[in-house]
Design an enzyme around this catalytic site. Sequence first.
Site, PDB file in Angstrom:
ATOM      1  N   GLU A 140       3.066   3.740  -1.050  1.00  0.00           N
ATOM      2  CA  GLU A 140       4.122   3.880  -2.042  1.00  0.00           C
ATOM      3  C   GLU A 140       4.427   5.355  -2.303  1.00  0.00           C
ATOM      4  OE1 GLU A 140       1.687   0.189  -3.248  1.00  0.00           O
ATOM      5  OE2 GLU A 140       1.384   2.093  -2.210  1.00  0.00           O
ATOM      6  N   ASN A 158       0.129   4.581   4.324  1.00  0.00           N
ATOM      7  CA  ASN A 158      -1.071   5.242   3.809  1.00  0.00           C
ATOM      8  C   ASN A 158      -1.698   6.122   4.887  1.00  0.00           C
ATOM      9  OD1 ASN A 158      -1.744   2.664   5.090  1.00  0.00           O
ATOM     10  ND2 ASN A 158      -3.851   3.010   4.428  1.00  0.00           N
ATOM     11  N   CYS A 163      -1.420  -0.839  -6.109  1.00  0.00           N
ATOM     12  CA  CYS A 163      -2.615  -0.669  -6.938  1.00  0.00           C
ATOM     13  C   CYS A 163      -2.240   0.071  -8.220  1.00  0.00           C
ATOM     14  CB  CYS A 163      -3.682   0.104  -6.172  1.00  0.00           C
ATOM     15  SG  CYS A 163      -3.262   1.842  -5.876  1.00  0.00           S
ATOM     16  N   HIS A 198      -1.202   7.060  -0.636  1.00  0.00           N
ATOM     17  CA  HIS A 198      -0.909   5.640  -0.524  1.00  0.00           C
ATOM     18  C   HIS A 198       0.509   5.452   0.019  1.00  0.00           C
ATOM     19  CE1 HIS A 198      -4.234   4.311  -3.554  1.00  0.00           C
ATOM     20  NE2 HIS A 198      -4.560   5.433  -2.934  1.00  0.00           N
ATOM     21  N   CYS A 258      -0.933   3.686  -7.842  1.00  0.00           N
ATOM     22  CA  CYS A 258       0.476   3.840  -7.454  1.00  0.00           C
ATOM     23  C   CYS A 258       1.431   3.427  -8.562  1.00  0.00           C
ATOM     24  CB  CYS A 258       0.764   3.036  -6.188  1.00  0.00           C
ATOM     25  SG  CYS A 258      -0.047   3.718  -4.728  1.00  0.00           S
ATOM     26  N   GLU A 289      -5.307   8.382   5.547  1.00  0.00           N
ATOM     27  CA  GLU A 289      -6.664   8.754   5.135  1.00  0.00           C
ATOM     28  C   GLU A 289      -7.126   9.915   6.012  1.00  0.00           C
ATOM     29  OE1 GLU A 289      -7.684   4.048   4.215  1.00  0.00           O
ATOM     30  OE2 GLU A 289      -8.756   5.135   5.812  1.00  0.00           O
TER      31      GLU A 289
END
Length: 275
Positions: free
Chosen positions: A95, A80, A120, A93, A123, A82
């Site tokens: 994935e 991930n 989540c 993310h 994803c 950010e």
Amino acid sequence: MVLSNSHISSALNAVDSSIAHALKKTIIDPSFSGKITGFDSKYAEQILPLAKAFSVHPISGFAVGAVAVGKSGDLYIGANIEFAGVPLHATIHAEQSAIINAWMHEENEVVALYVSELPCGHCRQFLRELSNIDHLKIVVSGHTYSSAVLLPYAFGEAPEKGFGMLDAPKAKLEIGPIKYLRPLQCAIDAAKRSYTPYSHSPEGFYIQCVDGKFFTGSVAECAAFNPTVPSVIAALNQRNLSASREVSIRKAIQVKLATSKNDPLAFAQSVINSV
């Protein structure tokens, strides 16, 4: 978080000692680009801590790693990312990162996805864009899940074979008279690889670092729109998974259709300025 040799060494402690040395040699190679070759897929789950070490999480403080197993046998790490100073939806993310990484390396099918955390809903919906989603193995903490179990009431229909994110044909773009420089051609080529079945608005992105290394990204759309990965994020994902992850960017080019239904330029500028 800056990936260091101490992070790599710590992550490799969970890896089988028979491959740890070769794996470290692969990761620290100046030409490393997020793809791991020559390692059996049975080691994919062990490699997760290493993938997780590539996470950039200045906002959440929460790192996630993923490893996609290509039909070719190659492994593709993901983590991930950010971006501080821009909206949270700029986040990619783990994935998505691993799948995009496989796609940018021209892998046309991922047969298994190992993740350090249970995916989540964002994803799970994004993975629905794979044409083999009904057969994809999603492995978390030693447990194997199917998409049907993780997302029983998915939105939209899964794409047919040959029309998914990884295996869709390239877009046919009409290019006006321009001076063809290599960076621009790379951005155009990335736009041609776009997966845009919903907006039909391909876009490509090119970034060049001061060390001369360059990375491209194509937009990957999702039926639910929000899990879509813009081309600028796809390109920055490839930079983060490379040996040039901490090298400054000196040039950025975005290519899109003049008739696009959306304009990604302002978003791309804000993200690049935040890096």
